[in-house]
Design an enzyme around this catalytic site. Sequence first.
Site, PDB file in Angstrom:
ATOM      1  N   ARG A 234     -59.216  65.114 136.138  1.00  0.00           N
ATOM      2  CA  ARG A 234     -59.396  63.938 136.996  1.00  0.00           C
ATOM      3  C   ARG A 234     -58.872  62.711 136.247  1.00  0.00           C
ATOM      4  O   ARG A 234     -59.116  62.575 135.027  1.00  0.00           O
ATOM      5  CB  ARG A 234     -60.873  63.712 137.353  1.00  0.00           C
ATOM      6  CG  ARG A 234     -61.390  64.615 138.464  1.00  0.00           C
ATOM      7  CD  ARG A 234     -60.733  64.352 139.826  1.00  0.00           C
ATOM      8  NE  ARG A 234     -61.218  65.227 140.866  1.00  0.00           N
ATOM      9  CZ  ARG A 234     -60.652  66.378 141.228  1.00  0.00           C
ATOM     10  NH1 ARG A 234     -59.563  66.807 140.620  1.00  0.00           N
ATOM     11  NH2 ARG A 234     -61.160  67.098 142.218  1.00  0.00           N
ATOM     12  N   ASP A 258     -51.390  65.312 135.243  1.00  0.00           N
ATOM     13  CA  ASP A 258     -51.280  65.753 136.644  1.00  0.00           C
ATOM     14  C   ASP A 258     -52.154  64.855 137.523  1.00  0.00           C
ATOM     15  O   ASP A 258     -52.129  64.967 138.745  1.00  0.00           O
ATOM     16  CB  ASP A 258     -51.739  67.208 136.774  1.00  0.00           C
ATOM     17  CG  ASP A 258     -51.500  67.758 138.180  1.00  0.00           C
ATOM     18  OD1 ASP A 258     -50.351  67.657 138.665  1.00  0.00           O
ATOM     19  OD2 ASP A 258     -52.451  68.266 138.802  1.00  0.00           O
ATOM     20  N   GLU A 263     -54.518  57.166 141.178  1.00  0.00           N
ATOM     21  CA  GLU A 263     -53.568  58.015 141.895  1.00  0.00           C
ATOM     22  C   GLU A 263     -53.679  57.902 143.417  1.00  0.00           C
ATOM     23  O   GLU A 263     -52.707  58.134 144.136  1.00  0.00           O
ATOM     24  CB  GLU A 263     -53.723  59.486 141.484  1.00  0.00           C
ATOM     25  CG  GLU A 263     -55.019  60.127 141.973  1.00  0.00           C
ATOM     26  CD  GLU A 263     -55.118  61.594 141.577  1.00  0.00           C
ATOM     27  OE1 GLU A 263     -54.852  61.918 140.419  1.00  0.00           O
ATOM     28  OE2 GLU A 263     -55.470  62.416 142.451  1.00  0.00           O
ATOM     29  N   HIS A 295     -50.755  65.467 140.990  1.00  0.00           N
ATOM     30  CA  HIS A 295     -51.920  66.289 141.357  1.00  0.00           C
ATOM     31  C   HIS A 295     -51.461  67.585 142.039  1.00  0.00           C
ATOM     32  O   HIS A 295     -51.886  67.903 143.154  1.00  0.00           O
ATOM     33  CB  HIS A 295     -52.880  65.506 142.264  1.00  0.00           C
ATOM     34  CG  HIS A 295     -54.306  65.952 142.103  1.00  0.00           C
ATOM     35  ND1 HIS A 295     -55.359  65.088 141.979  1.00  0.00           N
ATOM     36  CD2 HIS A 295     -54.846  67.197 142.034  1.00  0.00           C
ATOM     37  CE1 HIS A 295     -56.485  65.762 141.854  1.00  0.00           C
ATOM     38  NE2 HIS A 295     -56.198  67.057 141.878  1.00  0.00           N
TER      39      HIS A 295
HETATM   40  P1  NAD Z   1     -66.183  74.242 136.249  1.00  0.00           P
HETATM   41  O1  NAD Z   1     -67.352  73.608 136.900  1.00  0.00           O
HETATM   42  O2  NAD Z   1     -66.020  75.716 136.316  1.00  0.00           O
HETATM   43  O3  NAD Z   1     -66.117  73.818 134.699  1.00  0.00           O
HETATM   44  C1  NAD Z   1     -66.370  72.511 134.260  1.00  0.00           C
HETATM   45  C2  NAD Z   1     -66.943  72.604 132.871  1.00  0.00           C
HETATM   46  O4  NAD Z   1     -67.117  71.260 132.382  1.00  0.00           O
HETATM   47  C3  NAD Z   1     -68.321  73.297 132.816  1.00  0.00           C
HETATM   48  O5  NAD Z   1     -68.316  74.299 131.811  1.00  0.00           O
HETATM   49  C4  NAD Z   1     -69.275  72.161 132.482  1.00  0.00           C
HETATM   50  O6  NAD Z   1     -70.375  72.578 131.694  1.00  0.00           O
HETATM   51  C5  NAD Z   1     -68.353  71.236 131.695  1.00  0.00           C
HETATM   52  N1  NAD Z   1     -68.889  69.873 131.593  1.00  0.00           N
HETATM   53  C6  NAD Z   1     -69.680  69.211 132.471  1.00  0.00           C
HETATM   54  N2  NAD Z   1     -69.992  67.994 131.992  1.00  0.00           N
HETATM   55  C7  NAD Z   1     -69.395  67.905 130.787  1.00  0.00           C
HETATM   56  C8  NAD Z   1     -69.365  66.898 129.787  1.00  0.00           C
HETATM   57  N3  NAD Z   1     -70.029  65.744 129.943  1.00  0.00           N
HETATM   58  N4  NAD Z   1     -68.647  67.143 128.660  1.00  0.00           N
HETATM   59  C9  NAD Z   1     -67.999  68.321 128.496  1.00  0.00           C
HETATM   60  N5  NAD Z   1     -67.997  69.306 129.391  1.00  0.00           N
HETATM   61  C10 NAD Z   1     -68.693  69.104 130.527  1.00  0.00           C
HETATM   62  O7  NAD Z   1     -64.922  73.506 136.875  1.00  0.00           O
HETATM   63  P2  NAD Z   1     -63.410  74.032 136.923  1.00  0.00           P
HETATM   64  O8  NAD Z   1     -63.197  74.843 138.153  1.00  0.00           O
HETATM   65  O9  NAD Z   1     -63.050  74.619 135.602  1.00  0.00           O
HETATM   66  O10 NAD Z   1     -62.631  72.653 137.135  1.00  0.00           O
HETATM   67  C11 NAD Z   1     -62.595  71.667 136.124  1.00  0.00           C
HETATM   68  C12 NAD Z   1     -62.048  70.391 136.701  1.00  0.00           C
HETATM   69  O11 NAD Z   1     -60.679  70.595 137.074  1.00  0.00           O
HETATM   70  C13 NAD Z   1     -62.724  69.969 138.031  1.00  0.00           C
HETATM   71  O12 NAD Z   1     -63.853  69.168 137.780  1.00  0.00           O
HETATM   72  C14 NAD Z   1     -61.645  69.179 138.717  1.00  0.00           C
HETATM   73  O13 NAD Z   1     -61.842  67.811 138.415  1.00  0.00           O
HETATM   74  C15 NAD Z   1     -60.336  69.649 138.063  1.00  0.00           C
HETATM   75  N6  NAD Z   1     -59.398  70.285 139.008  1.00  0.00           N
HETATM   76  C16 NAD Z   1     -58.126  69.800 139.091  1.00  0.00           C
HETATM   77  C17 NAD Z   1     -57.208  70.380 139.949  1.00  0.00           C
HETATM   78  C18 NAD Z   1     -55.787  69.895 140.048  1.00  0.00           C
HETATM   79  O14 NAD Z   1     -55.072  70.262 140.992  1.00  0.00           O
HETATM   80  N7  NAD Z   1     -55.301  69.104 139.117  1.00  0.00           N
HETATM   81  C19 NAD Z   1     -57.607  71.472 140.736  1.00  0.00           C
HETATM   82  C20 NAD Z   1     -58.921  71.960 140.608  1.00  0.00           C
HETATM   83  C21 NAD Z   1     -59.817  71.357 139.746  1.00  0.00           C
END
Ligand code: NAD
Length: 331
Positions: A234, A258, A263, A295
């Site tokens: 994000r 990305d 954005e 993105h």
């Molecule tokens: P997920 O929920 O499986 O994993 C997120 C991880 O972050 C978890 O292990 C959680 O414990 C950890 N976390 C939470 N708070 C934290 C903190 N303060 N410090 C460190 N770690 C922390 O999520 P995911 O499916 O792996 O997705 C991760 C991120 O990717 C999403 O939140 C989303 O913002 C982003 N995303 C981006 C795209 C894209 O197209 N660019 C697509 C999907 C997701």
Amino acid sequence: MKFAFFDTKPYDKPSFDKYGKESGFCFKYFETKLNEDTVELAHGFDGVCVFVNDTVNAAVIDKLYEMGVKVVALRCAGFNNVDLKHAEGKVRVVRVPAYSPYAVAEHTMALLLTSVRRIHKAYIRTRDFNFSLSGMTGFDLHGKTVGVIGTGRIGRVFIDICRGFGMNVLAFDKFPARDLEGREGVKYVDIDTLFERSDIISLHCPLTEDTYHIIDEDSLAKCKKGVVILNTSRGALVDAEALLSAIKSRKVGAACLDVYEEEADFFFEDFSGHIIEDDILARLISMPNVIVSSHQAFLTEEALSNIAETTVANISQIFRDGECENEITHK
Ligand code: NAD
């Protein structure tokens, strides 16, 4: 059931039409984003389907509630654009927690390889029959240390990819995964150790109050000179102004983004031929060692199909069963 689909792009329609038809749902596609100015379009619909840059704040939620809209179906995993506390008792909110962690993790590695092996430069050069190698020297990923912040679905796949390249992984997560602890080549560390020891840092945590600007002037000061910053999570995880300063001072060796904090004003739209008002974005893009994709990390055929299938299943569950495993609340 009728759903107003906001921020529609041509690639959204085929899979939503397919799964919608199978379940008897009708999607009305709007190109505009959902916000205070456009929320009236949802009049007469049972729910709205929104994406990452739609605004679901208190004002929008109140209006949806007033109009009898019952469900906000996010067709993404992140939900930082929704005021969940305000939604309670007014609209139900569902999301797609996982659609293809591989899509995002693979895109992250694609950006990293492009950057460190100067593929973006080679592509432009050879199209102009310029076969010079000056300025193209990269570095091996093998043996380098990558710091992964957030070891959830995407972070873990990215760790696997990095291990495949022979990289050492330092991980940080608020809730470390037991099964990753002690895995060969992977070590959980505190956040400062990760900043101090990583050659490359990749962000895979959600955007929360804790993680807002996790990459800022202070954290960048702790990093190694030449560190590569990857953000496919994000935009607001990175203070873009601080990143730009660190690139100018040569502290940051490269950045692959990305996502970008502002954005919503630009990404997913064609601004070629326009004057970009955001000086930080324009300056970042002008840098030879910065790669920006808009993105796009999620955008694979598999992910689009999974997103539509899960969104339609979420909506069905809410209306048919009254509950859904992918419902999110502020608690
Ligand atoms: P997920 O929920 O499986 O994993 C997120 C991880 O972050 C978890 O292990 C959680 O414990 C950890 N976390 C939470 N708070 C934290 C903190 N303060 N410090 C460190 N770690 C922390 O999520 P995911 O499916 O792996 O997705 C991760 C991120 O990717 C999403 O939140 C989303 O913002 C982003 N995303 C981006 C795209 C894209 O197209 N660019 C697509 C999907 C997701």
